[in-house]
Design an enzyme around this catalytic site. Structure first.
Site, PDB file in Angstrom:
ATOM      1  N   ILE A 137       0.867  -1.169   0.000  1.00  0.00           N
ATOM      2  CA  ILE A 137       0.000   0.000   0.000  1.00  0.00           C
ATOM      3  C   ILE A 137       0.911   1.227   0.000  1.00  0.00           C
ATOM      4  O   ILE A 137       2.048   1.178   0.461  1.00  0.00           O
ATOM      5  CB  ILE A 137      -0.977   0.032   1.195  1.00  0.00           C
ATOM      6  CG1 ILE A 137      -0.251  -0.126   2.536  1.00  0.00           C
ATOM      7  CG2 ILE A 137      -2.038  -1.036   1.056  1.00  0.00           C
ATOM      8  CD1 ILE A 137      -1.182  -0.102   3.733  1.00  0.00           C
ATOM      9  N   ASP A 138       0.418   2.320  -0.549  1.00  0.00           N
ATOM     10  CA  ASP A 138       1.238   3.509  -0.741  1.00  0.00           C
ATOM     11  C   ASP A 138       1.740   4.093   0.581  1.00  0.00           C
ATOM     12  O   ASP A 138       1.147   3.870   1.640  1.00  0.00           O
ATOM     13  CB  ASP A 138       0.447   4.590  -1.485  1.00  0.00           C
ATOM     14  CG  ASP A 138       0.023   4.149  -2.866  1.00  0.00           C
ATOM     15  OD1 ASP A 138       0.699   3.275  -3.428  1.00  0.00           O
ATOM     16  OD2 ASP A 138      -0.977   4.688  -3.373  1.00  0.00           O
ATOM     17  N   LYS A 139       2.805   4.862   0.503  1.00  0.00           N
ATOM     18  CA  LYS A 139       3.413   5.480   1.681  1.00  0.00           C
ATOM     19  C   LYS A 139       2.386   6.198   2.546  1.00  0.00           C
ATOM     20  O   LYS A 139       2.326   5.988   3.759  1.00  0.00           O
ATOM     21  CB  LYS A 139       4.502   6.465   1.238  1.00  0.00           C
ATOM     22  CG  LYS A 139       5.091   7.280   2.383  1.00  0.00           C
ATOM     23  CD  LYS A 139       6.021   8.374   1.874  1.00  0.00           C
ATOM     24  CE  LYS A 139       6.474   9.275   3.020  1.00  0.00           C
ATOM     25  NZ  LYS A 139       7.295  10.401   2.538  1.00  0.00           N
ATOM     26  N   THR A 141      -0.867   6.008   2.480  1.00  0.00           N
ATOM     27  CA  THR A 141      -2.087   5.250   2.733  1.00  0.00           C
ATOM     28  C   THR A 141      -1.843   4.385   3.962  1.00  0.00           C
ATOM     29  O   THR A 141      -0.796   3.755   4.085  1.00  0.00           O
ATOM     30  CB  THR A 141      -2.443   4.353   1.525  1.00  0.00           C
ATOM     31  OG1 THR A 141      -2.678   5.172   0.385  1.00  0.00           O
ATOM     32  CG2 THR A 141      -3.677   3.526   1.807  1.00  0.00           C
ATOM     33  N   ARG A 238      -6.553   5.645  -6.262  1.00  0.00           N
ATOM     34  CA  ARG A 238      -6.312   7.081  -6.450  1.00  0.00           C
ATOM     35  C   ARG A 238      -6.512   7.496  -7.908  1.00  0.00           C
ATOM     36  O   ARG A 238      -7.128   8.521  -8.208  1.00  0.00           O
ATOM     37  CB  ARG A 238      -4.906   7.422  -5.960  1.00  0.00           C
ATOM     38  CG  ARG A 238      -4.696   7.116  -4.480  1.00  0.00           C
ATOM     39  CD  ARG A 238      -3.225   7.051  -4.109  1.00  0.00           C
ATOM     40  NE  ARG A 238      -2.582   8.350  -4.259  1.00  0.00           N
ATOM     41  CZ  ARG A 238      -1.266   8.532  -4.143  1.00  0.00           C
ATOM     42  NH1 ARG A 238      -0.474   7.492  -3.897  1.00  0.00           N
ATOM     43  NH2 ARG A 238      -0.754   9.738  -4.276  1.00  0.00           N
TER      44      ARG A 238
END
Length: 304
Positions: A137-139, A141, A238
């Site tokens: 998962i993104d930084k 998020t 996103r």
């Protein structure tokens, strides 16, 4: 490198070479063995072959096992929220702001650095920079992800991702009043042709499907949505929410220029469900919304 060999017997006639090697070399996973073909380390009768080669009786199969690459990621005592752990897997509730694994510009203070301090063993399928990491998962998020402690567990989890049986649900705050209560975004995602640092919906991209449900509408200016991933492309939710005209609040890459300051995007992986790769037990986890997320909701309710 070691150089073992094997002679194919009559019962193994027609067996794929990668499957044969998995049976013959029980210490290595099928994923590891596939990397040997990429490096031309497997030969049959003195010639390199592809993993789908069908074995013939009396074939002389030789392979070289590469030396284990030394781990160059440093273990660091960084607090992490572990919500479940056993000898095969662990589930982490990642904080917003933490990068999952080392990469250019983020060599330290990642989740992998913290995991190496906490665990003696992590799967090696994804290499020395991403031990144990099955999905990301993104930084900025927050939320749940499962980590594999060994290659067998990793392969089982990766197979569930491939078959789309692992359930990953997110909550997000987006700009705008979404007119539909439910929807599915089926639009391929790939690198943006205008900016290679961004992802975009493009015909050249890979298949990407996101299902969404509106949970709450806030003053006709914002919506709280539940997003369910069917695929797992980079920045998928996103990019998809921007694509349909309802970008995520606070998103620095894909959001509106004028947005609420969230220090990242208001996106949280709150629900994770999968089958334990070894015991086959159905596991389900939920992570409450982080303080950052709930404060944004409170501010919206008070200010608009």
């Amino acid at each position: 490198m070691s150089e073992p060999q094997y002679i194919v017997n009559e019962a193994e006639q027609g067996t794929r070479i990668d499957k044969l090697l998995t049976n013959v070399t029980s210490d290595y996973s099928r994923s590891q063995i596939r990397t040997w073909f990429d490096k031309n380390l497997v030969t049959v009768n003195g010639k390199t072959v592809k993993p789908n080669y069908k074995c013939q009786t009396a074939d002389k199969v030789e392979w070289m096992v590469p030396e284990v690459e030394p781990l160059d990621v440093v273990a660091k005592n960084i607090p992490i929220d572990i919500v479940y752990e056993d000898k095969d897997i662990l589930v982490v509730n990642k904080a917003s702001g933490m990068v999952v694994h080392p990469s250019a510009g983020h060599q330290e203070d990642t989740l992998v650095n913290a995991l190496l301090y906490h665990c003696d063993d992590l799967s090696g399928i994804n290499g020395v920079k991403r031990p144990g990491i099955v999905h990301r998962i993104d930084k900025d998020t927050s939320g749940l992800l499962v980590v594999a402690k060994n290659d067998l567990a990793h392969e089982g989890l990766a197979e569930q991702l491939k078959k789309k049986s692992m359930k990953r649900d997110y909550k997000a705050i987006v700009h705008g009043d979404i007119p539909h209560d439910y929807g599915t975004i089926d639009a391929p995602i790939g690198r943006s042709e205008k900016n290679r640092q961004l992802m975009d919906v493009t015909e050249k991209g890979k298949s990407a499907v996101t299902h969404f449900e509106v949970i709450e509408r806030l003053h006709e200016k914002f919506s709280v949505v539940k997003c369910v991933l069917e695929t797992g492309r980079t920045h998928q939710i996103r990019v998809h929410m921007k694509y349909i005209g309802f970008p995520i609040v606070g998103d620095p890459k894909y959001g509106q220029r004028k947005s609420i300051d969230v220090d990242g995007q208001a996106l949280h992986a709150y629900h994770l469900q999968f089958e334990h790769p070894i015991t086959k037990e159905l596991l389900e986890f939920e992570a409450p919304l982080p303080t950052k997320f709930t404060k944004v909701l409170e501010n919206i309710r008070k200010s608009y």
